[in-house]
Design a protein around this motif. Structure first.
Motif, PDB file in Angstrom:
ATOM      1  N   ILE A 109       0.846  -1.189   0.000  1.00 43.84           N
ATOM      2  CA  ILE A 109       0.000   0.000   0.000  1.00 43.84           C
ATOM      3  C   ILE A 109       0.885   1.244   0.000  1.00 43.84           C
ATOM      4  O   ILE A 109       1.775   1.384   0.851  1.00 43.84           O
ATOM      5  N   ASN A 110       0.649   2.164  -0.930  1.00 44.08           N
ATOM      6  CA  ASN A 110       1.384   3.438  -0.982  1.00 44.08           C
ATOM      7  C   ASN A 110       2.895   3.208  -0.958  1.00 44.08           C
ATOM      8  O   ASN A 110       3.624   3.749  -0.127  1.00 44.08           O
ATOM      9  N   LEU A 166      -6.794 -11.742   3.688  1.00 45.69           N
ATOM     10  CA  LEU A 166      -5.592 -10.985   3.374  1.00 45.69           C
ATOM     11  C   LEU A 166      -4.423 -11.558   4.148  1.00 45.69           C
ATOM     12  O   LEU A 166      -4.560 -11.915   5.328  1.00 45.69           O
ATOM     13  N   ARG A 167      -3.266 -11.622   3.498  1.00 40.35           N
ATOM     14  CA  ARG A 167      -2.061 -12.108   4.161  1.00 40.35           C
ATOM     15  C   ARG A 167      -0.847 -11.327   3.637  1.00 40.35           C
ATOM     16  O   ARG A 167      -0.674 -11.154   2.429  1.00 40.35           O
ATOM     17  N   ASN A 168      -0.023 -10.867   4.571  1.00 39.58           N
ATOM     18  CA  ASN A 168       1.219 -10.180   4.218  1.00 39.58           C
ATOM     19  C   ASN A 168       0.957  -8.976   3.321  1.00 39.58           C
ATOM     20  O   ASN A 168       1.632  -8.767   2.309  1.00 39.58           O
ATOM     21  N   VAL A 169      -0.001  -8.172   3.704  1.00 37.05           N
ATOM     22  CA  VAL A 169      -0.233  -6.878   3.060  1.00 37.05           C
ATOM     23  C   VAL A 169       0.433  -5.827   3.933  1.00 37.05           C
ATOM     24  O   VAL A 169       0.192  -5.767   5.138  1.00 37.05           O
ATOM     25  N   PHE A 170       1.288  -5.004   3.341  1.00 39.84           N
ATOM     26  CA  PHE A 170       2.068  -4.065   4.129  1.00 39.84           C
ATOM     27  C   PHE A 170       2.083  -2.710   3.441  1.00 39.84           C
ATOM     28  O   PHE A 170       1.720  -2.570   2.269  1.00 39.84           O
ATOM     29  N   GLY A 171       2.504  -1.676   4.183  1.00 35.38           N
ATOM     30  CA  GLY A 171       2.576  -0.357   3.576  1.00 35.38           C
ATOM     31  C   GLY A 171       2.551   0.742   4.606  1.00 35.38           C
ATOM     32  O   GLY A 171       2.834   0.535   5.799  1.00 35.38           O
ATOM     33  N   GLN A 172       2.188   1.925   4.143  1.00 34.69           N
ATOM     34  CA  GLN A 172       2.324   3.119   4.968  1.00 34.69           C
ATOM     35  C   GLN A 172       1.268   4.161   4.601  1.00 34.69           C
ATOM     36  O   GLN A 172       0.692   4.127   3.522  1.00 34.69           O
ATOM     37  N   ASN A 173       1.048   5.063   5.559  1.00 34.82           N
ATOM     38  CA  ASN A 173       0.301   6.301   5.321  1.00 34.82           C
ATOM     39  C   ASN A 173      -1.075   6.076   4.705  1.00 34.82           C
ATOM     40  O   ASN A 173      -1.464   6.747   3.745  1.00 34.82           O
ATOM     41  N   ASN A 205       2.148   1.166   8.730  1.00 38.35           N
ATOM     42  CA  ASN A 205       2.614   2.290   9.540  1.00 38.35           C
ATOM     43  C   ASN A 205       1.912   3.560   9.063  1.00 38.35           C
ATOM     44  O   ASN A 205       2.213   4.068   7.985  1.00 38.35           O
ATOM     45  N   GLY A 206       0.974   4.030   9.876  1.00 36.04           N
ATOM     46  CA  GLY A 206       0.280   5.262   9.557  1.00 36.04           C
ATOM     47  C   GLY A 206      -1.141   5.042   9.095  1.00 36.04           C
ATOM     48  O   GLY A 206      -1.385   4.399   8.081  1.00 36.04           O
ATOM     49  N   SER A 246      -0.266  -9.298  13.275  1.00 36.04           N
ATOM     50  CA  SER A 246      -0.246  -8.027  12.560  1.00 36.04           C
ATOM     51  C   SER A 246       0.178  -6.879  13.470  1.00 36.04           C
ATOM     52  O   SER A 246       0.005  -6.952  14.693  1.00 36.04           O
ATOM     53  N   THR A 247       0.736  -5.853  12.851  1.00 36.25           N
ATOM     54  CA  THR A 247       1.133  -4.650  13.599  1.00 36.25           C
ATOM     55  C   THR A 247       0.632  -3.419  12.863  1.00 36.25           C
ATOM     56  O   THR A 247       0.794  -3.297  11.643  1.00 36.25           O
ATOM     57  N   PHE A 248       0.029  -2.534  13.640  1.00 31.86           N
ATOM     58  CA  PHE A 248      -0.448  -1.253  13.135  1.00 31.86           C
ATOM     59  C   PHE A 248       0.204  -0.165  13.980  1.00 31.86           C
ATOM     60  O   PHE A 248       0.037  -0.158  15.212  1.00 31.86           O
ATOM     61  N   THR A 249       0.934   0.742  13.367  1.00 28.11           N
ATOM     62  CA  THR A 249       1.646   1.781  14.109  1.00 28.11           C
ATOM     63  C   THR A 249       1.251   3.158  13.601  1.00 28.11           C
ATOM     64  O   THR A 249       0.731   3.307  12.489  1.00 28.11           O
TER      65      THR A 249
END
Length: 463
Positions: free
Chosen positions: A335-336, A367-374, A409-410, A433-436
């Motif tokens: 993502i982004n 969903l699995r191993n979806v990552f990204g920012q902002n 992250n974000g 999962s981690t959400f920061t």
């Protein structure tokens, strides 16, 4: 232009005896939280087989096409495609140059190959997309202008090559048509007006989609850049055995969804990039009463290794999902991405939107191993209150969602799940999962069996 009731039943997959599901699609199975739904992915992918073509080229310039950006090549494309089809198939080649054209109609066993350095640029004259064709416009069947590239009841078709397909829809009438006669079409859908009488086209200002495959099978779209559509970019309706790979969609100029899988099954979308003004990969199945009447779900869909930038959702379900959505898998997507920033940041990594006008069942989105920012808004947004929740009392169902190994992250909110009191969201597992850098707390309403397992939000285990 007209379609008999018997023909419409055949086209839409209905008979007097009831619903006919696409070949190989079984009744829904609720995976629950006790078994690993991902075990089914290899079985789905084994069923998705891109078509192969006869080794014979048909260069459009041999049929009169000129790549000067000025000559209108509609008839030359038609001649080349027809010759290829009648000879048993092969590859219709668009060489380097800019080829202006009206609507292109694809036929069975034809690969449209847009070579590197080639651009197919579409006319901005609506008359170049006549006669009207049977289409599905935002989930309602009707007759409208032909999509820029269209195939109807064909098989073994491809669009390939490292060239560009340019809708040129920043020009011409398309930006000013906006919603057109959408309200009238939706009224006809609710009333059950016969499809053959739902005539849009001239005077109705309903924008055509860019590329649409309608009741087709064995399809491949590969490598091309698709940009500047008048509406949705790549739309599959009542179709099966679909491969989309290594494409890029740039649709920030319009209501420009990326890939729309609409009452379609056994699809593999992978290694592609989306820079959209709307949703990126979207699963749909018809709108409201018209979608329920047709009743064909979208099922057995795998999305992987894609990059999502866009104004709304990365992987999206709905809002037109009245025929049902089952067994959707998305993994290893970003993502982004910093190296693919896009015009807009994604608002939701997962965006499930529906309401009580839709009805229908969403069963099994993973969903699995979806990552990204902002992420601009909610990272996981699952709501039955789309457009204020509707009014008609056809309460949808949303069951069996899993989110595993997500790292974002974000974002404003990590998770929003809003069901109705009359129809709860059921069985949601968010694991590993981690959400920061999240600024607001989760919003959970009328959701049963929501489990956070080995998951943190801003370093804290959710309650």
């Amino acid at each position: 232009m007209s379609l008999s009731r018997r023909d419409f039943a055949r086209v839409s997959g209905l008979t007097a005896a009831g619903l006919l599901l696409p070949a190989g699609v079984a009744a829904a199975e609720a995976p629950g939280l006790g078994r690993d739904p991902w075990r089914e992915v290899p079985l789905i992918l084994a069923r998705v087989c891109p078509p192969r073509f006869r080794r014979k080229d048909y260069d459009v310039t041999a049929y009169g096409a000129k790549g000067d950006g000025l000559t209108k090549n509609t008839e030359a494309f038609h001649r080349a495609i027809t010759a290829c089809h009648r000879a048993g198939g092969g590859r219709v080649v668009v060489p380097a140059g800019t080829f202006l054209t009206g609507g292109i109609r694809l036929l069975s066993n034809v690969e449209l190959h847009v070579a590197e350095g080639a651009t197919i640029r579409f006319s901005t004259d609506p008359n170049d997309y006549l006669p009207l064709v049977l289409t599905r416009w935002e989930g309602t069947l009707c007759y409208n202008y032909q999509p820029f590239i269209y195939a109807f009841e064909q098989k073994n078709i491809a669009i390939t090559g490292k060239g560009t397909i340019d809708g040129d829809a920043t020009n011409g009438p398309w930006p000013e048509w906006r919603a057109g006669s959408t309200a009238l079409l939706r009224q006809w859908g609710e009333e059950g007006k016969p499809v053959e009488e739902r005539i849009m086209g001239v005077g109705k200002n309903m924008r055509p989609n860019m590329i649409q495959f309608f009741r087709c099978r064995n399809l491949l779209v590969e490598d091309v850049l698709i940009k500047n559509p008048a509406m949705w970019s790549l739309h599959f309706v009542f179709s099966q055995n679909i491969t989309v790979r290594r494409i890029e969609i740039y649709s920030t100029n319009s209501q420009g969804d990326g890939v729309d899988l609409d009452s379609s099954s056994y699809a593999h979308v992978h290694d592609s990039k989306f820079n959209t003004n709307d949703d990126c990969v979207v699963v749909k199945s018809g709108r409201d009463a018209d979608g329920r009447r047709v009743g064909i779900p979208s099922t057995h869909i795998v999305v992987e290794r894609c990059k999502f930038s866009g104004r709304w959702g990365g992987i999206t379900i709905g809002s037109e999902m009245s025929g049902g959505v089952r067994k959707v898998f998305c993994r290893d997507c970003e993502i982004n991405a910093p190296d693919y920033p896009g015009r807009y940041p994604i608002k939701h990594a997962l965006y499930i939107k529906t309401n009580q006008d839709r009805g229908g069942v969403i069963d099994g989105v993973h969903l699995r191993n979806v990552f990204g920012q902002n992420v601009e808004r909610e990272i996981l947004f699952v709501s039955m209150f789309y457009q204020n929740g509707g009014t008609k009392g056809f309460f949808p169902q949303i069951d069996n969602l899993t989110i595993d190994r997500m790292r974002i992250n974000g974002g404003r909110i990590a998770a929003t799940f809003r069901g109705f009191p009359q129809s709860h969201i059921r069985n949601v597992l968010i694991s590993n999962s981690t959400f920061t850098s999240i600024t607001e707390p989760n919003l959970i309403e009328h959701t049963d069996n929501l489990v956070f397992r080995n998951t943190t939000i801003n370093g804290v285990v959710p309650a």
